[in-house]
Motif scaffolding. Structure first.
Motif, short mmCIF file in Angstrom:
data_model
loop_
_atom_site.label_atom_id
_atom_site.label_comp_id
_atom_site.label_asym_id
_atom_site.label_seq_id
_atom_site.Cartn_x
_atom_site.Cartn_y
_atom_site.Cartn_z
N VAL A 126 11.98 3.30 -4.70
CA VAL A 126 13.32 3.79 -5.04
C VAL A 126 13.23 5.04 -5.91
CG1 VAL A 126 15.44 3.24 -6.31
CG2 VAL A 126 14.39 1.51 -4.83
N VAL A 127 12.38 4.99 -6.91
CA VAL A 127 12.25 6.12 -7.84
C VAL A 127 11.62 7.32 -7.14
CG1 VAL A 127 11.19 6.89 -10.01
CG2 VAL A 127 12.15 4.58 -9.83
N PHE A 142 4.92 3.89 2.66
CA PHE A 142 4.92 2.64 1.91
C PHE A 142 4.73 1.50 2.92
CE2 PHE A 142 7.60 5.62 -0.35
CZ PHE A 142 7.20 5.47 -1.66
N THR A 143 3.77 0.62 2.67
CA THR A 143 3.54 -0.54 3.53
C THR A 143 3.59 -1.78 2.66
OG1 THR A 143 2.10 0.77 4.95
CG2 THR A 143 1.96 -1.61 5.17
N PHE A 144 4.41 -2.74 3.09
CA PHE A 144 4.60 -3.97 2.32
C PHE A 144 4.05 -5.17 3.07
CE2 PHE A 144 7.85 -0.97 1.07
CZ PHE A 144 7.83 -1.05 -0.31
N SER A 151 0.84 -1.20 0.00
CA SER A 151 0.00 0.00 0.00
C SER A 151 0.87 1.25 0.00
CB SER A 151 -0.88 0.04 1.24
OG SER A 151 -1.75 -1.05 1.28
N LEU A 152 0.40 2.24 -0.71
CA LEU A 152 0.99 3.57 -0.69
C LEU A 152 -0.06 4.45 -0.04
CD1 LEU A 152 3.46 5.19 -2.28
CD2 LEU A 152 1.51 6.01 -3.56
N ILE A 153 0.29 5.07 1.07
CA ILE A 153 -0.65 5.95 1.77
C ILE A 153 -0.11 7.37 1.61
CG2 ILE A 153 -1.74 6.48 3.97
CD1 ILE A 153 -1.18 3.44 4.63
N ALA A 155 6.33 -4.32 -7.35
CA ALA A 155 6.23 -3.04 -8.07
C ALA A 155 6.41 -1.88 -7.10
CB ALA A 155 4.89 -2.95 -8.78
N LEU A 156 5.82 -1.98 -5.91
CA LEU A 156 5.93 -0.90 -4.93
C LEU A 156 7.37 -0.71 -4.46
CD1 LEU A 156 4.33 1.22 -3.37
CD2 LEU A 156 3.93 -0.50 -1.59
#
Length: 104
Positions: free
Chosen positions: A25-26, A64-66, A3-5, A19-20
């Motif tokens: 990194v980018v 970022f949550t993985f 998740s991207l918060i 992908a996240l």
């Protein structure tokens, strides 16, 4: 599924962990340079069809949550392709990973 918060809200953008990890990194590179840009992606199959775009700015909170505890091995070509799109006027387009063919 990671998740991207963005923006301190509760709405999470769901992106596959691998992908996240590459996007992180980018995005971190661009924000560290104090650059603003857009990020666009197609909605996952479980969401209603369509695509979304957000504006990323260094002053807006981002998390970022993985799901996976381990960081995957990164594909430098994918990072370069994402960075190339990040530096374009269209911003980052979340593209599929291109795998190198094994050498014969």
């Amino acid at each position: 599924m990671g998740s991207l918060i963005y923006g301190g809200g509760d709405d999470a953008i769901h992106i596959e962990d691998r992908a996240l990890a590459h996007l992180k990194v980018v995005i971190a590179t661009k924000l560290r340079r104090n650059e603003s840009f857009t990020l666009s992606w197609r909605h996952p199959e479980e969401d209603p069809a369509g695509r979304s775009t957000i504006w990323l700015h260094p002053s807006i909170p981002l998390r970022f949550t993985f799901e996976e505890p381990e960081t995957p091995q990164l594909n430098m070509r994918w990072i370069e392709d994402l960075m190339h799109s990040a530096n374009s006027s269209g911003g980052i387009q979340l593209i599929d990973e291109v795998l190198e063919a094994p050498a014969n």
